[in-house]
Design an enzyme around this catalytic site. Sequence first.
Site, mmCIF file in Angstrom:
data_model
loop_
_atom_site.group_PDB
_atom_site.id
_atom_site.type_symbol
_atom_site.label_atom_id
_atom_site.label_comp_id
_atom_site.label_asym_id
_atom_site.label_seq_id
_atom_site.Cartn_x
_atom_site.Cartn_y
_atom_site.Cartn_z
ATOM 1 N N ARG A 65 -30.721 -26.237 13.360
ATOM 2 C CA ARG A 65 -31.424 -25.199 14.144
ATOM 3 C C ARG A 65 -32.914 -25.050 13.851
ATOM 4 O O ARG A 65 -33.574 -24.260 14.506
ATOM 5 C CB ARG A 65 -30.758 -23.831 13.950
ATOM 6 C CG ARG A 65 -29.278 -23.779 14.282
ATOM 7 C CD ARG A 65 -28.999 -24.142 15.718
ATOM 8 N NE ARG A 65 -27.602 -23.872 16.087
ATOM 9 C CZ ARG A 65 -26.914 -24.612 16.947
ATOM 10 N NH1 ARG A 65 -27.469 -25.671 17.521
ATOM 11 N NH2 ARG A 65 -25.668 -24.313 17.249
ATOM 12 N N ASN A 95 -31.312 -31.183 19.023
ATOM 13 C CA ASN A 95 -31.474 -30.089 19.995
ATOM 14 C C ASN A 95 -32.073 -28.835 19.359
ATOM 15 O O ASN A 95 -31.509 -27.740 19.398
ATOM 16 C CB ASN A 95 -30.149 -29.765 20.699
ATOM 17 C CG ASN A 95 -29.043 -29.350 19.753
ATOM 18 O OD1 ASN A 95 -29.071 -29.674 18.574
ATOM 19 N ND2 ASN A 95 -28.068 -28.629 20.259
ATOM 20 N N ASP A 306 -19.691 -31.181 13.334
ATOM 21 C CA ASP A 306 -20.401 -30.514 14.441
ATOM 22 C C ASP A 306 -20.751 -29.065 14.055
ATOM 23 O O ASP A 306 -20.673 -28.157 14.891
ATOM 24 C CB ASP A 306 -19.574 -30.552 15.733
ATOM 25 C CG ASP A 306 -20.391 -30.192 16.968
ATOM 26 O OD1 ASP A 306 -21.633 -30.073 16.865
ATOM 27 O OD2 ASP A 306 -19.784 -30.027 18.044
HETATM 28 ZN ZN ZN Z 1 -21.871 -32.261 21.277
#
Ligand code: ZN
Length: 427
Positions: A65, A95, A306
């Site tokens: 993050r 991301n 994840d």
């Molecule tokens: Zn994913």
Amino acid sequence: MSRLVVKGGRVIDPSQNIDRAADVAIEDGSVRDIGENIDATGSEVFDASGLIVAPGFIDMHVHLREPGFEHSETIETGSRSAAAGGFTSICCMPNTQPVNDNATVTHFILERARERAVVNVYPIGAITKNSAGEELAAIASMKEAGIVAISDDGKPVMNARVIRRAMEFARSSNLPVIQHCEDLHLSAGGDMHEGIQSTRLGLRGIPRASEDVMVARDILLAELTGARYHVAHISSRNAMQMVAFAKSKGLSVTAEATPHHFALTNNDMPPYDSNYKMKPPLRDESDVGAIVDGLANGTIDAIATDHAPHPGDEKMQEFERCPFGILGFETAIGLALERLYHSGRIGLAHMVSLFTENPARILSLRRGTLKRGAAADLTIFGLEHEWTYDVARSPSKSRNSPFHGHKFRGGQVATIVRGQIVWRLNG
Ligand SMILES: [Zn+2]
């Protein structure tokens, strides 16, 4: 010279076919020796009797993050949660805000990790600019800067021509392509697996086919381009069969599964509990059975968590509005032991390889082994001690876990990175 001897454990290192009682001697951050009755005079000693001593566990799919969403997690807090989960190396998805689609962001992540992280951090670069799925990102310069793979994780690359070009580029740069497999036209608006439960709860479903069609497309493109292709968080029984097919053809296709996808079905979700909302969604018994089979028979190469922190105020919204994803680090070993080892499905050395040599091989990391001279990253875990996961005590900044209060049998006991004990149970 600093010296640490890990004494009296059962050393399991699949990269060297080692599974025996032995001591591990570490000098100046590197593995010096594995042997019986190593002289520990003048050394720090870690008593590992009754415990498993393995190469440091690698989590090849995590979200830290930072930059941009530091209220959810930072590289520092995420790395501390990883250490508390027994992981010594983590690979962070791009991301962030800004997206890691150029070398400046890659350098920032690596610099911040050097200053603050307690485990090794390997950035994964974006496939496309801003992960928008259109133009290729600055892959070559990110590779120079230190990325270990490319992915637009969180989003798929929908355009087949774009992913084909990315695969061609990745092949010439010797980088694996990691795909978040989800056909957005099929999953649009969905919040959970499409089936009886979604109908019962009145929630829009995400069909298995949304994952399957992209895995199928990409396997054909991997064959066309010769790229190294990796399926992130595989969750569907059909996608499993396609990965098995790709492997039988000798393609460079690999896959990872998360602990929640082999431990939980959509029936385990208390109605509208957002701690069970993730992508891909929890699927049904037949899928979970197929994932466990795939882990046992080698179709799935790695376990990755994840880890996807979201703070309470975001996860407390109504189900349809709250974001996808859950914490992963601290419950991974416990769940693997419970569902794979104690259940008799997978031997311990195989379980260790799913966390060590296999992800290291997929990403070409010089980790995941206790060979002489290798970085002294070790994961020490027990098979029998009982403990209860209390998410309130997590070093993560977020609390979104469906496993709060879960009772585990066995789990991580200590985490050693480059010869330093960075976390220990009750430490
Ligand atoms: Zn994913």
